[in-house]
Design a protein around this motif. Structure first.
Motif, PDB file in Angstrom:
ATOM      1  N   LYS A  21      61.823  37.959  27.947  1.00 18.51           N
ATOM      2  CA  LYS A  21      61.964  36.512  27.737  1.00 18.51           C
ATOM      3  C   LYS A  21      62.504  35.832  28.982  1.00 18.51           C
ATOM      4  O   LYS A  21      62.058  34.721  29.346  1.00 18.51           O
ATOM      5  CB  LYS A  21      62.868  36.248  26.530  1.00 18.51           C
ATOM      6  CG  LYS A  21      62.220  36.609  25.203  1.00 18.51           C
ATOM      7  CD  LYS A  21      63.145  36.310  24.031  1.00 18.51           C
ATOM      8  CE  LYS A  21      62.439  36.610  22.695  1.00 18.51           C
ATOM      9  NZ  LYS A  21      63.323  36.335  21.538  1.00 18.51           N
ATOM     10  N   MET A  22      63.451  36.459  29.662  1.00 20.24           N
ATOM     11  CA  MET A  22      63.988  35.873  30.886  1.00 20.24           C
ATOM     12  C   MET A  22      62.910  35.765  31.963  1.00 20.24           C
ATOM     13  O   MET A  22      62.785  34.738  32.635  1.00 20.24           O
ATOM     14  CB  MET A  22      65.159  36.709  31.398  1.00 20.24           C
ATOM     15  CG  MET A  22      66.408  36.640  30.537  1.00 20.24           C
ATOM     16  SD  MET A  22      67.119  34.971  30.402  1.00 20.24           S
ATOM     17  CE  MET A  22      66.464  34.457  28.801  1.00 20.24           C
ATOM     18  N   ALA A  23      62.130  36.814  32.123  1.00 17.19           N
ATOM     19  CA  ALA A  23      61.071  36.792  33.134  1.00 17.19           C
ATOM     20  C   ALA A  23      60.045  35.702  32.826  1.00 17.19           C
ATOM     21  O   ALA A  23      59.621  34.952  33.708  1.00 17.19           O
ATOM     22  CB  ALA A  23      60.386  38.156  33.209  1.00 17.19           C
ATOM     23  N   MET A 237      61.343  40.457  50.199  1.00 16.81           N
ATOM     24  CA  MET A 237      60.316  39.817  51.024  1.00 16.81           C
ATOM     25  C   MET A 237      60.221  38.321  50.780  1.00 16.81           C
ATOM     26  O   MET A 237      59.228  37.693  51.136  1.00 16.81           O
ATOM     27  CB  MET A 237      58.960  40.474  50.746  1.00 16.81           C
ATOM     28  CG  MET A 237      58.920  41.963  51.040  1.00 16.81           C
ATOM     29  SD  MET A 237      59.250  42.332  52.770  1.00 16.81           S
ATOM     30  CE  MET A 237      57.739  41.724  53.522  1.00 16.81           C
ATOM     31  N   ILE A 238      61.268  37.727  50.240  1.00 21.84           N
ATOM     32  CA  ILE A 238      61.188  36.320  49.868  1.00 21.84           C
ATOM     33  C   ILE A 238      61.004  35.412  51.082  1.00 21.84           C
ATOM     34  O   ILE A 238      60.447  34.323  50.974  1.00 21.84           O
ATOM     35  CB  ILE A 238      62.427  35.913  49.042  1.00 21.84           C
ATOM     36  CG1 ILE A 238      62.136  34.630  48.253  1.00 21.84           C
ATOM     37  CG2 ILE A 238      63.668  35.772  49.926  1.00 21.84           C
ATOM     38  CD1 ILE A 238      63.122  34.335  47.149  1.00 21.84           C
ATOM     39  N   ILE A 254      57.673  42.328  41.423  1.00 21.82           N
ATOM     40  CA  ILE A 254      59.113  42.522  41.510  1.00 21.82           C
ATOM     41  C   ILE A 254      59.473  43.820  40.792  1.00 21.82           C
ATOM     42  O   ILE A 254      59.119  44.008  39.630  1.00 21.82           O
ATOM     43  CB  ILE A 254      59.863  41.341  40.865  1.00 21.82           C
ATOM     44  CG1 ILE A 254      59.529  40.032  41.600  1.00 21.82           C
ATOM     45  CG2 ILE A 254      61.370  41.594  40.840  1.00 21.82           C
ATOM     46  CD1 ILE A 254      60.008  38.794  40.863  1.00 21.82           C
ATOM     47  N   GLU A 255      60.169  44.711  41.472  1.00 17.18           N
ATOM     48  CA  GLU A 255      60.621  45.965  40.853  1.00 17.18           C
ATOM     49  C   GLU A 255      61.863  45.685  40.018  1.00 17.18           C
ATOM     50  O   GLU A 255      62.598  44.748  40.282  1.00 17.18           O
ATOM     51  CB  GLU A 255      60.932  46.991  41.953  1.00 17.18           C
ATOM     52  CG  GLU A 255      61.315  48.380  41.452  1.00 17.18           C
ATOM     53  CD  GLU A 255      62.793  48.538  41.121  1.00 17.18           C
ATOM     54  OE1 GLU A 255      63.128  49.462  40.363  1.00 17.18           O
ATOM     55  OE2 GLU A 255      63.615  47.724  41.615  1.00 17.18           O
ATOM     56  N   ALA A 265      65.934  37.207  35.378  1.00 13.04           N
ATOM     57  CA  ALA A 265      65.900  35.745  35.426  1.00 13.04           C
ATOM     58  C   ALA A 265      66.075  35.222  36.843  1.00 13.04           C
ATOM     59  O   ALA A 265      65.277  34.394  37.319  1.00 13.04           O
ATOM     60  CB  ALA A 265      66.995  35.185  34.516  1.00 13.04           C
ATOM     61  N   ILE A 266      67.106  35.690  37.532  1.00 13.49           N
ATOM     62  CA  ILE A 266      67.447  35.137  38.840  1.00 13.49           C
ATOM     63  C   ILE A 266      66.388  35.467  39.886  1.00 13.49           C
ATOM     64  O   ILE A 266      65.957  34.598  40.659  1.00 13.49           O
ATOM     65  CB  ILE A 266      68.821  35.660  39.298  1.00 13.49           C
ATOM     66  CG1 ILE A 266      69.922  35.119  38.379  1.00 13.49           C
ATOM     67  CG2 ILE A 266      69.103  35.259  40.739  1.00 13.49           C
ATOM     68  CD1 ILE A 266      69.999  33.603  38.311  1.00 13.49           C
ATOM     69  N   VAL A 267      65.936  36.711  39.928  1.00 17.94           N
ATOM     70  CA  VAL A 267      64.968  37.098  40.946  1.00 17.94           C
ATOM     71  C   VAL A 267      63.605  36.448  40.673  1.00 17.94           C
ATOM     72  O   VAL A 267      62.957  35.930  41.581  1.00 17.94           O
ATOM     73  CB  VAL A 267      64.854  38.632  41.038  1.00 17.94           C
ATOM     74  CG1 VAL A 267      63.780  39.030  42.052  1.00 17.94           C
ATOM     75  CG2 VAL A 267      66.190  39.228  41.452  1.00 17.94           C
TER      76      VAL A 267
END
Length: 294
Positions: A21-23, A237-238, A254-255, A265-267
């Motif tokens: 849900k966060m993703a 790699m952002i 994203i791993e 959520a944050i990443v």
């Protein structure tokens, strides 16, 4: 059939329902997860047979695709369980299956024909000939080995058919061995990394001991964060998204299925924040003190 995209997909990890849900809510275009078997993160929480259809329904209701990992290397006693597992995933509405084993790949085509087949980074795809070969066998996407350079990614994109999607990791843990082909965890803890149970001993703190001086430990300093002599630094790699998008990648991964809901959520949100202006043709956004060009 693969989805035609003008811009790269942002693919985020979903270790359980909370993390899924966060993703989804923080901007993922797709999530990847696993059932209770055949996935490379045995301790991530994962999804039971009852939870999986609910997870797919939630993602689909937000326009987010679901990819399911079947990227362990099944033993003989496990192979017989694959057909039923594949049918269950297809019935749940999973969009794509991530596989590494050729037998699992073939069974996926037979028992889950509506699902796309993506080739896992565990297959160590390092060149365009291998990518072409998997496409000829029926794969719609290849997930490249994490060890490749940007130039190598460009070459693979240039020398493979346009309908073959190419995915690459852009954030998260890096394995000390080529795409997870490591026996260290098995040797030290009895937990097999190729069967989803890596204990990550490459991240333990080590010291050198000279055989005639037992009990005297000599630290090996790598940086200010600790004395690690095996592990790779995490990928981030952002600040290079412009180059990665320019290389022709179809999906940015994203791993972190074993990491927290906060991480998901944050990443995911950070990468979405940087990718959205690129999709809209707006100016670049500062990240980490630098800028990347659109």
């Amino acid at each position: 059939m693969a989805v035609k995209r003008d811009k790269p997909e942002l693919l985020a990890p979903a270790g359980d329902m909370e993390r899924l849900k966060m993703a989804v809510l923080y901007g993922a275009d797709a999530v990847y997860l696993a059932g209770t078997s055949f996935g490379m993160r045995a301790f991530a929480g994962n999804f039971s047979d009852e939870e999986l259809p609910q997870a797919v329904a939630f993602a689909h209701s937000h326009g987010v695709r679901v990819h399911c990992t079947i990227n362990t290397m099944p033993r003989n006693d496990e192979a017989a369980r694959l057909p039923e597992h594949l049918e269950r995933l297809a019935d749940a509405g999973v969009d794509a299956l991530i596989v590494a084993d050729l037998g699992a790949f073939t069974l996926a085509g037979k028992y889950a024909p509506r699902c796309e087949r993506h080739i896992s980074t565990q297959a160590s795809i390092c060149n365009y000939e291998t990518a072409r070969a998997w496409r000829d066998l029926g794969a719609s996407r290849v997930i490249l080995a994490r060890e490749l350079s940007l130039e190598e990614i460009r070459t693979i994109r240039d020398k493979t058919p346009a309908d073959l999607e190419i995915e690459a990791f852009v954030h998260g843990a890096m394995c000390v061995s080529y795409s997870g082909r490591c026996l260290l965890s098995n040797y030290m803890t009895g937990r097999d990394s190729s069967r989803g149970a890596c204990a990550q001993p490459c991240r333990y703190q080590y010291a050198l001991v000279e055989e005639k001086r037992p009990g005297e430990y000599f630290p090996v300093f790598e940086d200010q964060q600790g004395t690690y002599i095996l592990n790779s630094r995490d990928m981030c790699m952002i600040d290079h998204l412009g180059d990665l998008c320019g290389a022709g990648l179809s999906s940015l991964k994203i791993e972190g299925r074993a990491k927290s809901a906060y991480y998901a959520a944050i990443v995911t949100g950070a990468y979405r924040h940087c990718l959205t202006p690129r999709r809209q043709g707006s100016p670049s956004i500062p990240c980490g003190g630098t800028r990347w060009n659109t």
